[in-house]
Design a protein around this motif. Structure first.
Motif, short mmCIF file in Angstrom:
data_model
loop_
_atom_site.label_atom_id
_atom_site.label_comp_id
_atom_site.label_asym_id
_atom_site.label_seq_id
_atom_site.Cartn_x
_atom_site.Cartn_y
_atom_site.Cartn_z
N MET A 1 0.86 -1.18 0.00
CA MET A 1 0.00 0.00 0.00
C MET A 1 0.90 1.23 0.00
N TYR A 2 0.78 2.05 -1.06
CA TYR A 2 1.67 3.19 -1.21
C TYR A 2 0.89 4.37 -1.78
N LYS A 3 0.85 5.45 -1.01
CA LYS A 3 0.15 6.67 -1.44
C LYS A 3 -1.27 6.37 -1.92
N ASP A 4 -2.01 5.64 -1.11
CA ASP A 4 -3.42 5.32 -1.36
C ASP A 4 -3.63 4.36 -2.53
N ASN A 5 -2.59 3.75 -3.02
CA ASN A 5 -2.72 2.75 -4.08
C ASN A 5 -2.32 1.38 -3.56
N ASN A 6 -3.00 0.36 -4.07
CA ASN A 6 -2.75 -1.02 -3.66
C ASN A 6 -2.09 -1.81 -4.79
N TYR A 7 -1.03 -2.54 -4.45
CA TYR A 7 -0.32 -3.38 -5.40
C TYR A 7 -0.29 -4.79 -4.82
N LEU A 8 -0.78 -5.77 -5.57
CA LEU A 8 -0.93 -7.12 -5.04
C LEU A 8 0.00 -8.09 -5.76
N PHE A 9 0.81 -8.81 -4.97
CA PHE A 9 1.75 -9.80 -5.49
C PHE A 9 1.27 -11.17 -5.02
N THR A 10 0.79 -11.97 -5.95
CA THR A 10 -0.03 -13.13 -5.60
C THR A 10 0.70 -14.46 -5.57
N GLY A 11 1.97 -14.51 -5.99
CA GLY A 11 2.62 -15.81 -6.09
C GLY A 11 1.81 -16.73 -6.99
N ASP A 12 1.57 -17.95 -6.52
CA ASP A 12 0.75 -18.91 -7.26
C ASP A 12 -0.51 -19.27 -6.46
N VAL A 13 -1.00 -18.34 -5.68
CA VAL A 13 -2.09 -18.62 -4.75
C VAL A 13 -3.31 -19.22 -5.45
N THR A 14 -4.00 -20.11 -4.76
CA THR A 14 -5.20 -20.74 -5.30
C THR A 14 -6.41 -19.81 -5.18
N PRO A 15 -7.44 -20.03 -6.01
CA PRO A 15 -8.61 -19.13 -5.98
C PRO A 15 -9.31 -19.07 -4.62
#
Length: 337
Positions: free
Chosen positions: A207-221
């Motif tokens: 979370m940076y300056k009101d923006n969200n960045y998501l790093f998901t790896g290989d996560v399952t649904p």
């Protein structure tokens, strides 16, 4: 801030650089650019403040092993302060007690365990440590920035660490030769990734300056849906500036339920496309079908040559309102934020 999605073979390797601090997430299974980036960081008199291995499949861990081997060949001390790695034996508190496994991912996990044991100057944690987020956030000295780590549960990790379940599962069906107009008729959520290795994947939210960045790896649904719920709390949906698509844009890793919970028009595809026929074209259709507005969706590739494999015309990009965007650096795609 720079976020770099390095070329890393069929896997992921992401580097976040900010205020002279560095986080590496995974190492892919091709290490040329990771090793080069490590020595570039060293040349700036910086360090790897956190190295996060989301899970120990080959296309996330092999590049890390290659990096450590290169450091050893040069007879150097690693410039790495902290490693977050859910080692099977560390989870079970049996580092010296479990017999070696024939499974590739376990062999590589054991190899990394040995390296970390032999370098006690590196602080080695699992993602189950409660203070972990606070430690990462302190590194950057920026009130506008914070990280949240979504770890698999202890039960999931213990089951996987006990060497039970299926590993490295994937859907090998190729959809590159089918047209979008044909594929769109078969968009559904019937086939979903439930593999135990991907279920253990760490997910990181920046979370940076009101923006969200998501790093998901290989996560399952199933797990990703739970994480999105936790992020959005009581809101109908949550906005993301950027999402790295899970499992190299596999069709089995996203569903309409997840996509209805989020707003995002920028997605990253991380793979050289030389394994399992990923990315799936139907993944892009599933995303554009679920958008809530008429905005153009952007798909960024760390390997631009993957775009030609997909056989998607500019006419179809315009028709379905999305862009396929090639890497902007020789070593991958870099976002300056």
């Amino acid at each position: 801030m720079k976020i770099k999605f390095l070329k890393a073979g069929t896997g992921d390797c992401t580097i976040i650089n900010h205020n002279f601090k560095n986080i590496i997430i995974d190492g892919g299974n091709e290490s040329t650019y990771l090793i080069s980036e490590y020595y570039e960081i060293k040349s700036r008199n910086e360090r790897i403040d956190f190295l996060i291995i989301t899970h120990h499949d080959d296309d996330h861990i092999k590049g890390i092993l290659d990096l450590f081997k290169e450091i050893e060949i040069r007879n150097e001390e690693p410039l790495i302060d902290n490693v977050i790695f859910n080692s099977p034996r560390k989870i079970l508190n049996k580092i010296e007690k479990i017999k070696e496994s024939n499974l590739l991912s376990y062999k590589q996990a054991h190899e990394l365990e040995k390296y970390l044991i032999n370098h006690p100057n590196i602080n080695w944690e699992t993602s189950l440590i409660k203070e972990l987020e606070a430690k990462i956030n302190l590194v950057f000295h920026d009130q506008n920035l914070s990280f949240k780590i979504f770890s698999p549960s202890k039960d999931i990790l213990e089951k996987y660490a006990s060497n039970k379940g299926a590993y490295l599962t994937s859907d090998y069906r190729c959809d590159w030769n089918s047209s979008l107009s044909t594929l769109i008729k078969s968009i559904d959520d019937k086939s979903q990734d439930t593999s135990s290795s991907n279920m253990t994947s760490i997910v990181l939210l920046l979370m940076y300056k009101d923006n969200n960045y998501l790093f998901t790896g290989d996560v399952t649904p199933i797990r990703l849906s739970e994480i999105i719920d936790e992020i959005r709390l009581q809101n109908e949906s949550v906005n993301f500036k950027l999402i790295k698509l899970p499992h190299h844009a596999s069709y089995k890793s996203l569903n309409s339920e997840i996509l209805q919970k989020l707003n995002c028009k920028n997605f990253v595809v991380s793979t050289n496309s030389k394994k399992h026929y990923l990315p799936n074209k139907k993944t892009f259709l599933k995303i554009v079908n679920s958008r809530k507005s008429n905005e153009i969706i952007n798909f960024f590739f760390n390997y631009g040559e993957v775009i030609s494999n997909l056989k998607i015309s500019k006419i179809d990009e315009e028709k379905y309102k999305f862009n396929l965007i090639s890497n902007n650096k020789d070593d991958g795609y870099v976002f300056d934020i």
